[in-house]
Design a protein around this motif. Sequence first.
Motif, PDB file in Angstrom:
ATOM      1  N   MET A 143       0.937  -1.147  -0.137  1.00 39.07           N
ATOM      2  CA  MET A 143       0.026   0.054   0.002  1.00 39.07           C
ATOM      3  C   MET A 143       0.830   1.479  -0.089  1.00 39.07           C
ATOM      4  N   SER A 144       0.540   2.269  -0.659  1.00 45.39           N
ATOM      5  CA  SER A 144       1.059   3.605  -0.920  1.00 45.39           C
ATOM      6  C   SER A 144       0.545   4.214   0.711  1.00 45.39           C
ATOM      7  N   ALA A 145       1.208   5.630   0.633  1.00 45.46           N
ATOM      8  CA  ALA A 145       0.804   6.397   1.701  1.00 45.46           C
ATOM      9  C   ALA A 145      -0.196   7.150   1.387  1.00 45.46           C
ATOM     10  N   GLU A 146      -0.871   7.006   0.190  1.00 41.47           N
ATOM     11  CA  GLU A 146      -1.920   7.890  -0.266  1.00 41.47           C
ATOM     12  C   GLU A 146      -3.189   7.988   0.876  1.00 41.47           C
ATOM     13  N   ASN A 147      -3.565   8.930   0.940  1.00 41.21           N
ATOM     14  CA  ASN A 147      -4.899   9.054   1.661  1.00 41.21           C
ATOM     15  C   ASN A 147      -5.747   9.961   0.969  1.00 41.21           C
ATOM     16  N   SER A 148      -6.994  10.158   1.820  1.00 40.82           N
ATOM     17  CA  SER A 148      -7.863  11.317   1.088  1.00 40.82           C
ATOM     18  C   SER A 148      -8.684  11.992   2.173  1.00 40.82           C
ATOM     19  N   HIS A 149      -8.873  13.384   1.727  1.00 40.78           N
ATOM     20  CA  HIS A 149      -9.685  14.144   2.757  1.00 40.78           C
ATOM     21  C   HIS A 149     -10.981  14.576   1.952  1.00 40.78           C
ATOM     22  N   THR A 150     -11.935  14.969   2.637  1.00 41.48           N
ATOM     23  CA  THR A 150     -13.279  15.194   2.078  1.00 41.48           C
ATOM     24  C   THR A 150     -13.479  16.507   2.775  1.00 41.48           C
ATOM     25  N   TYR A 151     -13.960  17.411   1.804  1.00 43.24           N
ATOM     26  CA  TYR A 151     -14.476  18.887   2.584  1.00 43.24           C
ATOM     27  C   TYR A 151     -15.769  19.273   1.734  1.00 43.24           C
ATOM     28  N   ARG A 152     -16.694  19.814   2.748  1.00 41.50           N
ATOM     29  CA  ARG A 152     -17.959  20.407   2.192  1.00 41.50           C
ATOM     30  C   ARG A 152     -17.590  21.855   1.999  1.00 41.50           C
ATOM     31  N   VAL A 153     -17.919  22.208   0.826  1.00 41.48           N
ATOM     32  CA  VAL A 153     -17.192  23.850   0.227  1.00 41.48           C
ATOM     33  C   VAL A 153     -18.812  24.622   0.192  1.00 41.48           C
ATOM     34  N   GLU A 154     -19.002  25.276   1.187  1.00 38.97           N
ATOM     35  CA  GLU A 154     -20.158  26.268   1.101  1.00 38.97           C
ATOM     36  C   GLU A 154     -19.877  26.954  -0.196  1.00 38.97           C
ATOM     37  N   GLY A 155     -21.111  27.554  -0.849  1.00 40.38           N
ATOM     38  CA  GLY A 155     -21.094  28.241  -1.982  1.00 40.38           C
ATOM     39  C   GLY A 155     -20.502  27.873  -3.337  1.00 40.38           C
ATOM     40  N   MET A 156     -20.113  26.527  -3.214  1.00 42.70           N
ATOM     41  CA  MET A 156     -19.616  26.089  -4.701  1.00 42.70           C
ATOM     42  C   MET A 156     -21.086  25.482  -5.364  1.00 42.70           C
ATOM     43  N   SER A 157     -21.421  26.206  -6.333  1.00 45.90           N
ATOM     44  CA  SER A 157     -22.794  25.780  -6.839  1.00 45.90           C
ATOM     45  C   SER A 157     -22.690  25.681  -8.436  1.00 45.90           C
ATOM     46  N   CYS A 158     -21.678  26.051  -8.931  1.00 40.61           N
ATOM     47  CA  CYS A 158     -21.793  25.678 -10.686  1.00 40.61           C
ATOM     48  C   CYS A 158     -20.436  25.340 -11.001  1.00 40.61           C
ATOM     49  N   GLY A 159     -20.469  25.219 -12.180  1.00 36.76           N
ATOM     50  CA  GLY A 159     -18.871  24.715 -13.073  1.00 36.76           C
ATOM     51  C   GLY A 159     -17.831  25.745 -12.792  1.00 36.76           C
ATOM     52  N   HIS A 160     -18.140  26.940 -12.747  1.00 35.60           N
ATOM     53  CA  HIS A 160     -17.228  27.797 -12.460  1.00 35.60           C
ATOM     54  C   HIS A 160     -16.508  27.798 -11.196  1.00 35.60           C
ATOM     55  N   CYS A 161     -17.360  27.592 -10.023  1.00 36.12           N
ATOM     56  CA  CYS A 161     -16.829  27.246  -8.569  1.00 36.12           C
ATOM     57  C   CYS A 161     -16.177  26.136  -8.627  1.00 36.12           C
ATOM     58  N   GLU A 162     -16.708  24.863  -9.331  1.00 38.05           N
ATOM     59  CA  GLU A 162     -16.011  23.660  -9.253  1.00 38.05           C
ATOM     60  C   GLU A 162     -14.654  24.036  -9.942  1.00 38.05           C
ATOM     61  N   ALA A 163     -14.385  24.550 -11.031  1.00 36.59           N
ATOM     62  CA  ALA A 163     -13.327  24.776 -11.767  1.00 36.59           C
ATOM     63  C   ALA A 163     -12.017  25.506 -10.799  1.00 36.59           C
ATOM     64  N   ALA A 164     -12.682  26.723 -10.241  1.00 32.26           N
ATOM     65  CA  ALA A 164     -11.875  27.466  -9.208  1.00 32.26           C
ATOM     66  C   ALA A 164     -11.482  26.325  -8.409  1.00 32.26           C
ATOM     67  N   VAL A 165     -12.119  25.987  -7.375  1.00 27.73           N
ATOM     68  CA  VAL A 165     -11.693  24.988  -6.370  1.00 27.73           C
ATOM     69  C   VAL A 165     -10.732  23.646  -6.872  1.00 27.73           C
ATOM     70  N   ARG A 166     -10.938  23.336  -8.106  1.00 27.22           N
ATOM     71  CA  ARG A 166      -9.961  22.337  -8.614  1.00 27.22           C
ATOM     72  C   ARG A 166      -8.750  22.913  -9.162  1.00 27.22           C
ATOM     73  N   ASP A 167      -8.574  24.059  -9.608  1.00 29.38           N
ATOM     74  CA  ASP A 167      -7.484  24.627  -9.794  1.00 29.38           C
ATOM     75  C   ASP A 167      -6.603  24.670  -8.702  1.00 29.38           C
ATOM     76  N   GLU A 168      -7.158  25.074  -7.687  1.00 27.21           N
ATOM     77  CA  GLU A 168      -6.269  25.622  -6.486  1.00 27.21           C
ATOM     78  C   GLU A 168      -5.865  24.207  -5.826  1.00 27.21           C
ATOM     79  N   VAL A 169      -7.005  23.181  -5.628  1.00 22.75           N
ATOM     80  CA  VAL A 169      -6.540  22.112  -4.987  1.00 22.75           C
ATOM     81  C   VAL A 169      -5.591  21.114  -5.741  1.00 22.75           C
TER      82      VAL A 169
END
Length: 68
Positions: free
Chosen positions: A1-27
């Motif tokens: 197994m690798s050291a890979e893990n995951s985190h889940t976030y609930r992002v308030e105000g993320m409501s459309c494709g533009h929001c999604e793209a902005a969040v994706r870009d940073e993350v």
Amino acid sequence: MSAENSHTYRVEGMSCGHCEAAVRDEVEGIDGVEAVEVDLASKHVVVRGNFKDAAGRAAIDEAGYQAA
Ligand SMILES: [Cu+2]
């Protein structure tokens, strides 16, 4: 197994494709992140890879949103 893990976030105000793209870009820019899954309906962002939870929160903040 690798050291890979995951985190889940609930992002308030993320409501459309533009929001999604902005969040994706940073993350996706975090060192160690390998995959980002976004569910707009539930506003959840699942980030897989080897990175710190705080870095994920900071990136979402940087995108202009709040990780709950
Ligand atoms: Cu939007």
